[in-house]
Design an enzyme around this catalytic site. Structure first.
Site, short mmCIF file in Angstrom:
data_model
loop_
_atom_site.label_atom_id
_atom_site.label_comp_id
_atom_site.label_asym_id
_atom_site.label_seq_id
_atom_site.Cartn_x
_atom_site.Cartn_y
_atom_site.Cartn_z
N HIS A 32 0.83 -1.20 0.00
CA HIS A 32 0.00 0.00 0.00
C HIS A 32 0.87 1.26 0.00
CE1 HIS A 32 0.52 -0.85 4.39
NE2 HIS A 32 0.62 0.46 4.50
N HIS A 35 4.08 7.12 3.72
CA HIS A 35 5.02 6.01 3.53
C HIS A 35 4.52 5.09 2.45
CE1 HIS A 35 2.27 4.12 6.62
NE2 HIS A 35 2.48 3.03 5.89
N GLU A 37 7.85 0.99 4.86
CA GLU A 37 7.36 -0.03 5.79
C GLU A 37 7.54 -1.39 5.12
OE1 GLU A 37 3.06 0.14 6.30
OE2 GLU A 37 3.15 -0.97 8.19
CO CO Z 1 1.34 1.26 6.26
#
Ligand code: CO
Length: 132
Positions: free
Chosen positions: A7, A79, A128
């Site tokens: 994502h 992010h 991430e």
């Molecule tokens: Co995230």
């Protein structure tokens, strides 16, 4: 080592307005808002054919994204999340390459192990890793 883009996370000042933008103006499928007090955010997911966009609104007084929103009042990309098959191996590999992690891997918003990499070690992007 890294796999799919899981994502892209966007911090927004008004989650309902962001949901309306993606759902109504862009015709996307968007989940209902999900408060996650333990993570200091309320989230909604925009489902795309090849990935997701995570819309995050600060929740509570010590939200980890409150500072970001203070610096970026209109919101912005916070992010990107990349899938890794093995968190221990991925963490070892980046650490050996001189990339700092922000703390130890922990259970993230999707009940899977996640860790964040220092943006200063990743050409200015907060990354991430999520174990999938
Ligand atoms: Co995230």
């Amino acid at each position: 080592m890294i796999g799919h883009l899981n994502h892209i996370a966007i911090v927004v000042p008004d989650l309902d307005a962001a949901i309306t933008l993606y759902r109504t103006a862009m015709g996307a499928s968007v989940s209902e808002p999900l408060p996650m007090p333990e993570h200091g955010v309320t989230v909604a997911f925009v489902s795309l054919p090849n990935t997701k966009i995570e819309l995050m609104e600060p929740l509570g007084n010590d939200s980890p994204v409150a500072g970001y929103l203070a610096r970026n009042p209109a919101g912005g990309i916070h992010h990107i999340c990349l899938e890794v098959p093995d968190m221990d191996q991925a963490t070892e590999a980046v650490t050996a390459a001189g990339i700092r992690t922000l703390g130890e891997p922990r259970t993230g918003a999707h009940e899977k192990p996640v860790v964040f990499l220092h943006p200063k070690d990743c050409v200015g992007t907060l990354i991430e890793f999520e174990e999938i």
